[in-house]
Write an enzyme that holds these catalytic residues in place. Sequence first.
Site, short mmCIF file in Angstrom:
data_model
loop_
_atom_site.label_atom_id
_atom_site.label_comp_id
_atom_site.label_asym_id
_atom_site.label_seq_id
_atom_site.Cartn_x
_atom_site.Cartn_y
_atom_site.Cartn_z
N ASN A 182 70.70 64.38 9.17
CA ASN A 182 69.33 64.87 8.96
C ASN A 182 69.17 65.64 7.65
OD1 ASN A 182 68.06 63.86 11.25
ND2 ASN A 182 68.80 65.53 12.53
N ARG A 187 60.95 57.80 9.07
CA ARG A 187 62.33 58.23 9.28
C ARG A 187 62.39 59.41 10.25
NH1 ARG A 187 66.64 60.46 4.73
NH2 ARG A 187 68.51 60.13 5.98
N HIS A 191 63.72 50.19 6.05
CA HIS A 191 64.32 50.55 4.76
C HIS A 191 63.59 49.91 3.58
CE1 HIS A 191 68.53 51.70 6.52
NE2 HIS A 191 67.57 52.56 6.84
N HIS A 207 64.57 59.42 13.69
CA HIS A 207 65.59 60.44 13.95
C HIS A 207 65.25 61.29 15.17
CE1 HIS A 207 68.22 60.46 10.15
NE2 HIS A 207 67.54 59.33 10.17
#
Length: 326
Positions: free
Chosen positions: A95, A63, A194, A67
Amino acid sequence: MKGINFLVIIFMIILGVCGISNGQQGLRKNYYAKSCPIAETIVKQISEKLVAQNANVAARLLRLHFHDCFVRGCDGSVLIDSTPINTAEKAALPNRFVSGFEIIDEIKAELERRCPGTVSCADIIALAARDTVSYQYRRPLWEVFTGRKDGRVSLIAEAAANLPSPFVGFLALVKNFADQGLNWEDLVILSGGHTIGNTHCTLLTNRLYNFTGNGSGTDPDINPGYAKNLMRICPNGGDPLKVLEMDPRSSTNFDTNYYKLVSRNMGIFQSDEALLKDPKAAKLVKDLQNPRLFFPRFAASMKKMGEIISLKNGEGEIRKNCRVVN
């Protein structure tokens, strides 16, 4: 004859350059082979040590990589701390639950001890994400070219504007990915990330209890039985920070279970269920339940995402401390 030999030499030089570089800011395989030959080994050793201690580390770093790359490209800007005169990406709402910063710090500290001023924080994120996710398979799941530079800018507004939202529909997600040079297939494939990791009840409240926007209603697209189970875990008015698995009972296994859940309307976010709203995307969701298709396609999309570069040649730096610009 001499002219022909000269042309052959030039061709071989060009071929050699093209063979090791992808044209993105000089990214290439084994970028640190001469400057720090042990760089990728150090990243791998520390990454594997930490994920062996806590399997959730893989999801955190995957992740973090995602990001980072969606804001200013993969330049490590997500790692920069806010200052009295600048609020950085970390502070943006998308975030809020991103973590793993201390892992990058640990790897960076060892690399600075062994090869000072050589390995970028951006490369560390890309390598560590790959190495932690790959740990359960004991082989690299995708290729990572290196040579990224660290950016010097990190702005809260840019993170808020560029990171995909879990609350939007398919077309909005497609546009968000297109803005990064990624297509609808990359969207469906990278959503497979995910399959590992956790989320928090606060991100489900509206979907479960206020989908109509007037204080009531549950998302009609969600599987009713799954919705009831989520409501037991996340009661209305309960702890918004309570943690729950994104892929129930399989949240530490990097596999294709995510697509099986989505196809049964059991994706945890609206953005997961949004993949079923487009016929092509829905078919790909079904196809990606096959591991033989998912793993190579995930590898290709991860490599593509990891090579989103906004810095031009000559820009950027190698940060000594990943949290602070030099």
